[in-house]
Write an enzyme that holds these catalytic residues in place. Structure first.
Site, PDB file in Angstrom:
ATOM      1  N   VAL A  98      -5.032   1.909 -12.122  1.00 12.77           N
ATOM      2  CA  VAL A  98      -4.793   2.054 -10.709  1.00 12.77           C
ATOM      3  C   VAL A  98      -4.917   0.604 -10.233  1.00 12.77           C
ATOM      4  O   VAL A  98      -5.858  -0.277 -10.271  1.00 12.77           O
ATOM      5  CB  VAL A  98      -5.881   2.876  -9.923  1.00 12.77           C
ATOM      6  CG1 VAL A  98      -5.694   2.856  -8.374  1.00 12.77           C
ATOM      7  CG2 VAL A  98      -5.967   4.071 -10.483  1.00 12.77           C
ATOM      8  N   LYS A  99      -3.665   0.301  -9.421  1.00  9.60           N
ATOM      9  CA  LYS A  99      -3.866  -1.185  -8.769  1.00  9.60           C
ATOM     10  C   LYS A  99      -4.163  -0.992  -7.412  1.00  9.60           C
ATOM     11  O   LYS A  99      -4.052  -0.216  -6.629  1.00  9.60           O
ATOM     12  CB  LYS A  99      -2.429  -1.623  -8.742  1.00  9.60           C
ATOM     13  CG  LYS A  99      -1.863  -1.985 -10.290  1.00  9.60           C
ATOM     14  CD  LYS A  99      -0.412  -2.187 -10.396  1.00  9.60           C
ATOM     15  CE  LYS A  99      -0.117  -3.635  -9.575  1.00  9.60           C
ATOM     16  NZ  LYS A  99       1.373  -3.883  -9.788  1.00  9.60           N
ATOM     17  N   LEU A 100      -5.050  -2.164  -7.114  1.00 15.23           N
ATOM     18  CA  LEU A 100      -5.560  -2.333  -5.718  1.00 15.23           C
ATOM     19  C   LEU A 100      -5.235  -3.798  -5.104  1.00 15.23           C
ATOM     20  O   LEU A 100      -5.372  -4.512  -6.179  1.00 15.23           O
ATOM     21  CB  LEU A 100      -6.814  -2.113  -5.483  1.00 15.23           C
ATOM     22  CG  LEU A 100      -7.049  -0.236  -5.760  1.00 15.23           C
ATOM     23  CD1 LEU A 100      -8.454  -0.265  -6.695  1.00 15.23           C
ATOM     24  CD2 LEU A 100      -7.349   0.393  -4.638  1.00 15.23           C
ATOM     25  N   THR A 112       3.988  -1.073 -12.290  1.00 12.92           N
ATOM     26  CA  THR A 112       4.708  -0.903 -11.095  1.00 12.92           C
ATOM     27  C   THR A 112       4.083  -1.371  -9.841  1.00 12.92           C
ATOM     28  O   THR A 112       2.845  -1.533  -9.671  1.00 12.92           O
ATOM     29  CB  THR A 112       4.979   0.575 -10.874  1.00 12.92           C
ATOM     30  OG1 THR A 112       3.845   1.359 -10.562  1.00 12.92           O
ATOM     31  CG2 THR A 112       5.693   1.014 -12.166  1.00 12.92           C
TER      32      THR A 112
END
Length: 217
Positions: free
Chosen positions: A85-87, A27
């Site tokens: 965790v996306k960054l 997402t």
């Protein structure tokens, strides 16, 4: 190849997850907004998709400063050990990714458009780097060639960082990516549905069923 579903719409995700084909769900804030989800609903969302068979769920941290990205990233990581965790591949995002990785948080550096950004993600200790195939093509560059270069560069340096290709716009892209050595890709539900709609397969299946009906008489 690990296939992921790129959506936050549970109504569309559920029947696809039931197939057992998809490894996880990815997402981003745009998809969350599209699905009408708020921050307070992320825990329930993650629990739902993981409970339906997803083995990873990707949630993106946000904030203009490193401190904000770290705070949100830690909060997301605490939801479940299977959260990645996306960054973003910015100075701030990479700085946060490096610190989170040092804390044992699995991260994905996203919105990568150039081969050197895959090397930055690897240097930050990210588990994944997510280039946007369709958007690279939109910019006038050859997306498959760019991603193939990323894959070769990561193999050459012996990095464990995996490429997770996003912005996939056709089923044909998947085979081309696999031939380039890419092992992970995320697809929106409309493309995922097309994976089960090969006309010749459907035609053959109808013939099998017609014959089976006679055999079973």
């Amino acid at each position: 190849m690990r296939l992921y579903l790129d959506s936050a719409d549970l109504e569309r995700l559920s029947p696809l997850l039931e197939t057992g084909v998809f490894y996880g769900v990815t997402t981003n804030p745009l998809l969350l907004r599209e699905a009408g989800l708020r921050k307070g609903q992320l825990a329930a969302f993650a629990e739902s998709v993981l409970g339906q068979g997803a083995r990873e769920v990707y949630l993106q941290s946000w904030g203009a400063e490193i401190r904000q990205l770290l705070e949100q990233g830690r909060e997301l990581a605490r939801l479940d050990s299977r959260v990645v965790v996306k960054l973003p591949a910015t100075r701030e995002g990479l700085s946060a990714a490096s610190r989170l990785a040092a804390e044992g948080v699995r991260t994905c550096v996203t919105a990568a458009y150039a081969p050197f950004q895959a090397l930055l993600a690897a240097a930050a200790g990210a588990a994944y780097v997510a280039p946007y195939l369709g958007r690279i093509n939109d910019s006038g560059r050859e997306g498959h060639a760019v991603i193939a270069q990323m894959a070769r560069a990561l193999r050459q340096i012996g990095s464990s960082t995996k490429i997770l290709v996003a912005s996939v716009r056709s089923t044909a892209d998947l085979a081309s990516l696999a031939q380039a050595g890419v092992r992970c890709a995320t697809v929106p539900p409309n493309i995922a549905e097309q994976l089960f709609q090969e006309p010749l397969t459907l035609e053959a299946t109808r013939s099998f069923e017609a014959a089976a009906s006679e055999v079973n008489r």
